[in-house]
Design a protein around this motif. Structure first.
Motif, PDB file in Angstrom:
ATOM      1  N   GLU A  46     -41.794  23.690  -9.889  1.00  0.00           N
ATOM      2  CA  GLU A  46     -40.356  23.737 -10.122  1.00  0.00           C
ATOM      3  C   GLU A  46     -39.650  24.105  -8.813  1.00  0.00           C
ATOM      4  OE1 GLU A  46     -37.767  25.973 -13.504  1.00  0.00           O
ATOM      5  OE2 GLU A  46     -39.864  26.509 -13.393  1.00  0.00           O
ATOM      6  N   MET A  47     -40.223  25.072  -8.112  1.00  0.00           N
ATOM      7  CA  MET A  47     -39.620  25.523  -6.855  1.00  0.00           C
ATOM      8  C   MET A  47     -39.668  24.419  -5.802  1.00  0.00           C
ATOM      9  SD  MET A  47     -38.041  28.050  -5.487  1.00  0.00           S
ATOM     10  CE  MET A  47     -38.429  29.639  -6.224  1.00  0.00           C
ATOM     11  N   ALA A  48     -40.814  23.728  -5.725  1.00  0.00           N
ATOM     12  CA  ALA A  48     -40.939  22.654  -4.730  1.00  0.00           C
ATOM     13  C   ALA A  48     -39.905  21.565  -5.014  1.00  0.00           C
ATOM     14  CB  ALA A  48     -42.356  22.092  -4.740  1.00  0.00           C
ATOM     15  N   ASN A  49     -39.702  21.256  -6.298  1.00  0.00           N
ATOM     16  CA  ASN A  49     -38.713  20.235  -6.655  1.00  0.00           C
ATOM     17  C   ASN A  49     -37.301  20.695  -6.319  1.00  0.00           C
ATOM     18  OD1 ASN A  49     -40.488  18.290  -7.604  1.00  0.00           O
ATOM     19  ND2 ASN A  49     -40.641  19.273  -9.596  1.00  0.00           N
ATOM     20  N   LEU A  50     -37.033  21.961  -6.584  1.00  0.00           N
ATOM     21  CA  LEU A  50     -35.723  22.505  -6.243  1.00  0.00           C
ATOM     22  C   LEU A  50     -35.505  22.409  -4.729  1.00  0.00           C
ATOM     23  CD1 LEU A  50     -33.121  24.148  -6.862  1.00  0.00           C
ATOM     24  CD2 LEU A  50     -34.499  26.217  -6.634  1.00  0.00           C
ATOM     25  N   MET A  51     -36.539  22.768  -3.968  1.00  0.00           N
ATOM     26  CA  MET A  51     -36.444  22.735  -2.502  1.00  0.00           C
ATOM     27  C   MET A  51     -36.154  21.315  -2.010  1.00  0.00           C
ATOM     28  SD  MET A  51     -36.936  25.639  -0.992  1.00  0.00           S
ATOM     29  CE  MET A  51     -37.098  27.257  -1.738  1.00  0.00           C
ATOM     30  N   ARG A  52     -36.807  20.343  -2.625  1.00  0.00           N
ATOM     31  CA  ARG A  52     -36.564  18.957  -2.196  1.00  0.00           C
ATOM     32  C   ARG A  52     -35.122  18.559  -2.513  1.00  0.00           C
ATOM     33  NH1 ARG A  52     -41.988  18.086  -3.776  1.00  0.00           N
ATOM     34  NH2 ARG A  52     -41.392  17.152  -5.747  1.00  0.00           N
ATOM     35  N   GLY A  53     -34.622  19.047  -3.645  1.00  0.00           N
ATOM     36  CA  GLY A  53     -33.221  18.790  -3.989  1.00  0.00           C
ATOM     37  C   GLY A  53     -32.294  19.461  -2.985  1.00  0.00           C
ATOM     38  N   MET A  54     -32.643  20.677  -2.577  1.00  0.00           N
ATOM     39  CA  MET A  54     -31.822  21.407  -1.599  1.00  0.00           C
ATOM     40  C   MET A  54     -31.814  20.675  -0.271  1.00  0.00           C
ATOM     41  SD  MET A  54     -32.756  25.361  -2.667  1.00  0.00           S
ATOM     42  CE  MET A  54     -33.288  25.731  -1.053  1.00  0.00           C
ATOM     43  N   HIS A  55     -32.952  20.101   0.072  1.00  0.00           N
ATOM     44  CA  HIS A  55     -33.020  19.344   1.322  1.00  0.00           C
ATOM     45  C   HIS A  55     -32.112  18.114   1.243  1.00  0.00           C
ATOM     46  CE1 HIS A  55     -34.608  16.303   4.132  1.00  0.00           C
ATOM     47  NE2 HIS A  55     -34.662  17.342   4.939  1.00  0.00           N
ATOM     48  N   ALA A  56     -32.260  17.364   0.147  1.00  0.00           N
ATOM     49  CA  ALA A  56     -31.470  16.131  -0.020  1.00  0.00           C
ATOM     50  C   ALA A  56     -29.975  16.443  -0.001  1.00  0.00           C
ATOM     51  CB  ALA A  56     -31.857  15.445  -1.328  1.00  0.00           C
ATOM     52  N   PHE A  57     -29.599  17.523  -0.678  1.00  0.00           N
ATOM     53  CA  PHE A  57     -28.190  17.893  -0.723  1.00  0.00           C
ATOM     54  C   PHE A  57     -27.665  18.181   0.684  1.00  0.00           C
ATOM     55  CE2 PHE A  57     -24.913  21.177  -0.791  1.00  0.00           C
ATOM     56  CZ  PHE A  57     -23.955  20.579  -1.583  1.00  0.00           C
ATOM     57  N   ASN A  58     -28.463  18.906   1.468  1.00  0.00           N
ATOM     58  CA  ASN A  58     -27.992  19.283   2.802  1.00  0.00           C
ATOM     59  C   ASN A  58     -28.000  18.119   3.792  1.00  0.00           C
ATOM     60  OD1 ASN A  58     -27.166  22.264   3.224  1.00  0.00           O
ATOM     61  ND2 ASN A  58     -28.884  22.377   1.797  1.00  0.00           N
ATOM     62  N   VAL A  59     -28.789  17.092   3.522  1.00  0.00           N
ATOM     63  CA  VAL A  59     -28.715  15.876   4.344  1.00  0.00           C
ATOM     64  C   VAL A  59     -27.314  15.287   4.201  1.00  0.00           C
ATOM     65  CG1 VAL A  59     -29.521  13.478   4.547  1.00  0.00           C
ATOM     66  CG2 VAL A  59     -31.182  15.324   4.234  1.00  0.00           C
ATOM     67  N   GLN A  60     -26.845  15.244   2.960  1.00  0.00           N
ATOM     68  CA  GLN A  60     -25.515  14.699   2.685  1.00  0.00           C
ATOM     69  C   GLN A  60     -24.418  15.621   3.210  1.00  0.00           C
ATOM     70  OE1 GLN A  60     -24.685  14.027  -1.522  1.00  0.00           O
ATOM     71  NE2 GLN A  60     -22.514  13.987  -1.003  1.00  0.00           N
ATOM     72  N   LEU A  61     -24.623  16.929   2.979  1.00  0.00           N
ATOM     73  CA  LEU A  61     -23.622  17.904   3.404  1.00  0.00           C
ATOM     74  C   LEU A  61     -23.448  17.882   4.923  1.00  0.00           C
ATOM     75  CD1 LEU A  61     -21.699  20.168   2.518  1.00  0.00           C
ATOM     76  CD2 LEU A  61     -23.608  21.774   2.690  1.00  0.00           C
ATOM     77  N   LYS A  62     -24.561  17.712   5.634  1.00  0.00           N
ATOM     78  CA  LYS A  62     -24.492  17.657   7.096  1.00  0.00           C
ATOM     79  C   LYS A  62     -23.503  16.578   7.535  1.00  0.00           C
ATOM     80  CE  LYS A  62     -27.241  16.736  11.238  1.00  0.00           C
ATOM     81  NZ  LYS A  62     -28.575  16.429  11.791  1.00  0.00           N
ATOM     82  N   GLN A  63     -23.601  15.400   6.909  1.00  0.00           N
ATOM     83  CA  GLN A  63     -22.711  14.305   7.268  1.00  0.00           C
ATOM     84  C   GLN A  63     -21.251  14.666   6.958  1.00  0.00           C
ATOM     85  OE1 GLN A  63     -23.890  11.747   9.104  1.00  0.00           O
ATOM     86  NE2 GLN A  63     -21.680  11.484   9.407  1.00  0.00           N
ATOM     87  N   GLU A  64     -21.051  15.315   5.811  1.00  0.00           N
ATOM     88  CA  GLU A  64     -19.686  15.700   5.441  1.00  0.00           C
ATOM     89  C   GLU A  64     -19.118  16.704   6.441  1.00  0.00           C
ATOM     90  OE1 GLU A  64     -20.317  15.178   0.595  1.00  0.00           O
ATOM     91  OE2 GLU A  64     -19.495  17.039   1.373  1.00  0.00           O
ATOM     92  N   VAL A  65     -19.969  17.633   6.895  1.00  0.00           N
ATOM     93  CA  VAL A  65     -19.512  18.640   7.857  1.00  0.00           C
ATOM     94  C   VAL A  65     -19.177  17.967   9.184  1.00  0.00           C
ATOM     95  CG1 VAL A  65     -20.223  20.663   9.204  1.00  0.00           C
ATOM     96  CG2 VAL A  65     -20.733  20.565   6.760  1.00  0.00           C
ATOM     97  N   ILE A  66     -20.044  17.043   9.605  1.00  0.00           N
ATOM     98  CA  ILE A  66     -19.801  16.316  10.860  1.00  0.00           C
ATOM     99  C   ILE A  66     -18.487  15.534  10.774  1.00  0.00           C
ATOM    100  CG2 ILE A  66     -20.617  14.383  12.307  1.00  0.00           C
ATOM    101  CD1 ILE A  66     -23.496  15.406  11.743  1.00  0.00           C
ATOM    102  N   ASP A  67     -18.245  14.926   9.608  1.00  0.00           N
ATOM    103  CA  ASP A  67     -17.006  14.163   9.412  1.00  0.00           C
ATOM    104  C   ASP A  67     -15.802  15.077   9.217  1.00  0.00           C
ATOM    105  OD1 ASP A  67     -18.605  11.950   9.510  1.00  0.00           O
ATOM    106  OD2 ASP A  67     -18.611  11.573   7.342  1.00  0.00           O
ATOM    107  N   GLY A  68     -16.064  16.386   9.052  1.00  0.00           N
ATOM    108  CA  GLY A  68     -14.974  17.341   8.830  1.00  0.00           C
ATOM    109  C   GLY A  68     -14.301  17.165   7.490  1.00  0.00           C
ATOM    110  N   ASN A  69     -15.014  16.608   6.534  1.00  0.00           N
ATOM    111  CA  ASN A  69     -14.429  16.351   5.227  1.00  0.00           C
ATOM    112  C   ASN A  69     -15.450  16.667   4.134  1.00  0.00           C
ATOM    113  OD1 ASN A  69     -12.828  15.448   3.152  1.00  0.00           O
ATOM    114  ND2 ASN A  69     -13.335  13.280   3.482  1.00  0.00           N
TER     115      ASN A  69
END
Ligand code: HEC
Length: 152
Positions: A46-69
Protein backbone atom coordinates in the motif's frame (compact mmCIF):
# COMPACT_ATOMS: atom_id res chain seq x y z
CA UNK A 1 7.91 -10.75 -24.78
CA UNK A 2 11.18 -11.68 -23.12
CA UNK A 3 12.39 -8.21 -23.91
CA UNK A 4 9.40 -6.76 -22.11
CA UNK A 5 9.88 -8.88 -19.03
CA UNK A 6 13.51 -7.86 -18.89
CA UNK A 7 12.55 -4.25 -19.28
CA UNK A 8 10.00 -4.50 -16.56
CA UNK A 9 12.35 -6.20 -14.12
CA UNK A 10 14.71 -3.34 -14.71
CA UNK A 11 11.92 -0.87 -14.08
CA UNK A 12 10.92 -2.34 -10.75
CA UNK A 13 14.56 -2.66 -9.76
CA UNK A 14 14.83 1.01 -10.39
CA UNK A 15 11.72 1.82 -8.37
CA UNK A 16 11.93 -0.27 -5.24
CA UNK A 17 14.08 0.37 -2.16
CA UNK A 18 16.37 -2.59 -2.13
CA UNK A 19 17.16 -3.94 -5.51
CA UNK A 20 17.41 -7.62 -4.66
CA UNK A 21 16.46 -9.77 -7.64
CA UNK A 22 14.41 -12.09 -5.46
CA UNK A 23 12.07 -9.29 -4.48
CA UNK A 24 11.79 -8.04 -8.04
CA UNK A 25 10.76 -11.45 -9.30
CA UNK A 26 8.16 -11.84 -6.61
CA UNK A 27 6.56 -8.51 -7.33
CA UNK A 28 6.53 -8.80 -11.09
CA UNK A 29 3.76 -10.50 -12.95
CA UNK A 30 3.06 -10.76 -16.65
CA UNK A 31 -0.43 -11.31 -17.99
CA UNK A 32 -1.78 -11.62 -21.50
CA UNK A 33 -5.04 -9.77 -22.09
CA UNK A 34 -6.78 -10.40 -25.42
CA UNK A 35 -3.53 -11.41 -26.98
CA UNK A 36 -2.01 -8.07 -26.05
CA UNK A 37 0.84 -8.07 -23.61
CA UNK A 38 0.33 -6.39 -20.32
CA UNK A 39 3.26 -6.38 -18.03
CA UNK A 40 2.36 -3.62 -15.68
CA UNK A 41 0.97 -5.75 -12.90
CA UNK A 42 3.40 -4.84 -10.24
CA UNK A 43 2.17 -5.67 -6.81
CA UNK A 44 3.70 -3.37 -4.30
CA UNK A 45 2.62 -2.61 -0.75
CA UNK A 46 0.00 0.00 0.00
CA UNK A 47 2.84 2.35 0.91
CA UNK A 48 4.78 1.60 -2.28
CA UNK A 49 1.66 2.35 -4.33
CA UNK A 50 1.07 5.57 -2.43
CA UNK A 51 4.71 6.56 -3.04
CA UNK A 52 4.35 5.95 -6.76
CA UNK A 53 1.24 8.13 -6.74
CA UNK A 54 3.16 10.83 -4.86
CA UNK A 55 5.89 10.67 -7.46
CA UNK A 56 3.44 10.93 -10.37
CA UNK A 57 1.65 13.85 -8.72
CA UNK A 58 4.89 15.76 -8.22
CA UNK A 59 5.95 15.20 -11.84
CA UNK A 60 2.84 17.14 -12.81
CA UNK A 61 3.19 19.67 -10.00
CA UNK A 62 6.77 20.43 -11.05
CA UNK A 63 5.51 21.52 -14.46
CA UNK A 64 2.79 23.67 -12.89
CA UNK A 65 5.35 25.34 -10.62
CA UNK A 66 7.69 25.98 -13.56
CA UNK A 67 4.77 27.48 -15.50
CA UNK A 68 3.91 29.57 -12.43
CA UNK A 69 0.34 28.36 -12.58
CA UNK A 70 -0.55 25.82 -9.90
CA UNK A 71 -4.00 24.43 -10.57
CA UNK A 72 -3.65 21.21 -8.53
CA UNK A 73 -4.68 21.01 -4.92
CA UNK A 74 -3.07 19.16 -2.06
CA UNK A 75 -4.18 15.53 -2.49
CA UNK A 76 -5.82 14.43 0.75
CA UNK A 77 -4.92 10.83 0.00
CA UNK A 78 -1.30 11.72 0.79
CA UNK A 79 -2.40 11.64 4.44
CA UNK A 80 -2.51 7.86 4.04
CA UNK A 81 1.25 8.06 4.57
CA UNK A 82 0.36 7.98 8.29
CA UNK A 83 -1.46 4.65 8.05
CA UNK A 84 -0.57 2.75 4.84
CA UNK A 85 0.94 -0.69 5.21
CA UNK A 86 4.55 -1.28 4.29
CA UNK A 87 6.26 -4.06 2.34
CA UNK A 88 7.17 -7.09 4.41
CA UNK A 89 10.73 -5.97 4.98
CA UNK A 90 9.75 -2.56 6.32
CA UNK A 91 7.74 -1.13 9.18
CA UNK A 92 6.65 2.17 10.64
CA UNK A 93 9.13 3.71 13.06
CA UNK A 94 9.88 7.03 14.74
CA UNK A 95 12.15 8.26 11.97
CA UNK A 96 9.50 7.55 9.37
CA UNK A 97 6.78 9.26 11.40
CA UNK A 98 9.01 12.28 11.94
CA UNK A 99 9.85 12.78 8.27
CA UNK A 100 6.39 11.90 6.98
CA UNK A 101 4.94 14.67 9.16
CA UNK A 102 7.53 17.14 7.89
CA UNK A 103 6.95 16.08 4.30
CA UNK A 104 3.17 16.54 4.52
CA UNK A 105 3.60 20.02 6.02
CA UNK A 106 6.09 20.99 3.31
CA UNK A 107 3.91 19.63 0.51
CA UNK A 108 0.89 21.55 1.86
CA UNK A 109 2.91 24.79 1.88
CA UNK A 110 3.23 24.58 -1.91
CA UNK A 111 -0.49 25.33 -2.05
CA UNK A 112 -0.53 28.37 0.24
CA UNK A 113 0.30 31.94 -0.66
CA UNK A 114 1.25 33.36 2.73
CA UNK A 115 4.91 32.45 2.66
CA UNK A 116 8.14 34.39 2.26
CA UNK A 117 9.60 31.66 0.13
CA UNK A 118 9.06 31.44 -3.60
CA UNK A 119 6.82 28.79 -5.07
CA UNK A 120 9.79 26.90 -6.53
CA UNK A 121 11.59 26.97 -3.16
CA UNK A 122 8.55 25.60 -1.35
CA UNK A 123 8.16 22.92 -3.99
CA UNK A 124 11.83 21.95 -3.68
CA UNK A 125 11.59 21.90 0.14
CA UNK A 126 8.93 19.20 -0.15
CA UNK A 127 10.98 17.17 -2.63
CA UNK A 128 14.06 17.50 -0.44
CA UNK A 129 12.06 15.95 2.39
CA UNK A 130 11.24 12.98 0.14
CA UNK A 131 14.98 12.63 -0.32
CA UNK A 132 15.86 13.12 3.36
CA UNK A 133 13.48 10.38 4.42
CA UNK A 134 14.68 8.08 1.65
CA UNK A 135 18.27 8.51 2.78
CA UNK A 136 17.29 6.95 6.10
CA UNK A 137 15.92 3.67 4.79
CA UNK A 138 15.02 3.47 1.12
CA UNK A 139 17.86 4.75 -1.05
CA UNK A 140 16.86 3.01 -4.32
CA UNK A 141 14.46 5.65 -5.67
CA UNK A 142 16.65 8.67 -4.75
CA UNK A 143 18.04 9.30 -8.28
CA UNK A 144 14.47 9.26 -9.61
CA UNK A 145 13.26 11.62 -6.87
CA UNK A 146 16.16 14.03 -7.50
CA UNK A 147 14.88 14.53 -11.04
CA UNK A 148 11.81 16.17 -9.51
CA UNK A 149 13.88 19.05 -8.11
CA UNK A 150 13.63 22.36 -9.95
CA UNK A 151 17.09 23.63 -10.78
CA UNK A 152 17.59 27.32 -10.07
C1 HEC B 1 8.77 9.61 5.68
C2 HEC B 1 9.58 8.88 4.73
C3 HEC B 1 9.33 9.01 3.26
C4 HEC B 1 8.94 10.13 2.54
C5 HEC B 1 8.67 11.54 3.07
C6 HEC B 1 8.84 9.73 1.17
N1 HEC B 1 9.13 8.40 1.04
FE1 HEC B 1 9.07 7.31 -0.65
N2 HEC B 1 9.35 5.60 0.41
C7 HEC B 1 9.58 5.53 1.77
C8 HEC B 1 9.59 4.13 2.18
C9 HEC B 1 9.80 3.60 3.59
C10 HEC B 1 9.34 3.37 1.01
C11 HEC B 1 9.18 1.85 0.90
C12 HEC B 1 7.72 1.48 1.09
C13 HEC B 1 7.49 0.00 1.02
O1 HEC B 1 8.27 -0.70 0.36
O2 HEC B 1 6.49 -0.46 1.60
C14 HEC B 1 9.25 4.32 -0.09
C15 HEC B 1 9.09 3.98 -1.43
C16 HEC B 1 9.14 4.87 -2.48
C17 HEC B 1 9.20 4.52 -3.86
C18 HEC B 1 9.27 3.10 -4.40
C19 HEC B 1 7.89 2.53 -4.57
C20 HEC B 1 7.97 1.14 -5.17
O3 HEC B 1 7.59 1.02 -6.33
O4 HEC B 1 8.41 0.21 -4.46
C21 HEC B 1 9.22 5.68 -4.59
C22 HEC B 1 9.28 5.83 -6.11
C23 HEC B 1 9.14 6.76 -3.65
N3 HEC B 1 9.10 6.25 -2.37
C24 HEC B 1 9.10 8.10 -4.00
C25 HEC B 1 8.86 9.14 -3.08
C26 HEC B 1 8.58 10.51 -3.46
C27 HEC B 1 8.55 11.06 -4.87
C28 HEC B 1 8.39 11.19 -2.28
C29 HEC B 1 8.02 12.63 -2.10
C30 HEC B 1 7.01 13.20 -2.95
C31 HEC B 1 8.58 10.24 -1.20
N4 HEC B 1 8.85 9.00 -1.72
C32 HEC B 1 8.48 10.58 0.15
C33 HEC B 1 9.77 6.60 2.60
C34 HEC B 1 9.44 7.91 2.29
Amino acid sequence: MIKHIAFFCLLSLFFSCNSSEEKTKKETEVTIVDGAERYDVYRGSEMANLMRGMHAFNVQLKQEVIDGNVTSEFPEEFLKIHSAEFSESKSRNKTFDHYSGQFIEAQKLVFTNDSNESLAQRYNNAINLCITCHQTECTGPIPKIKKLLIKP
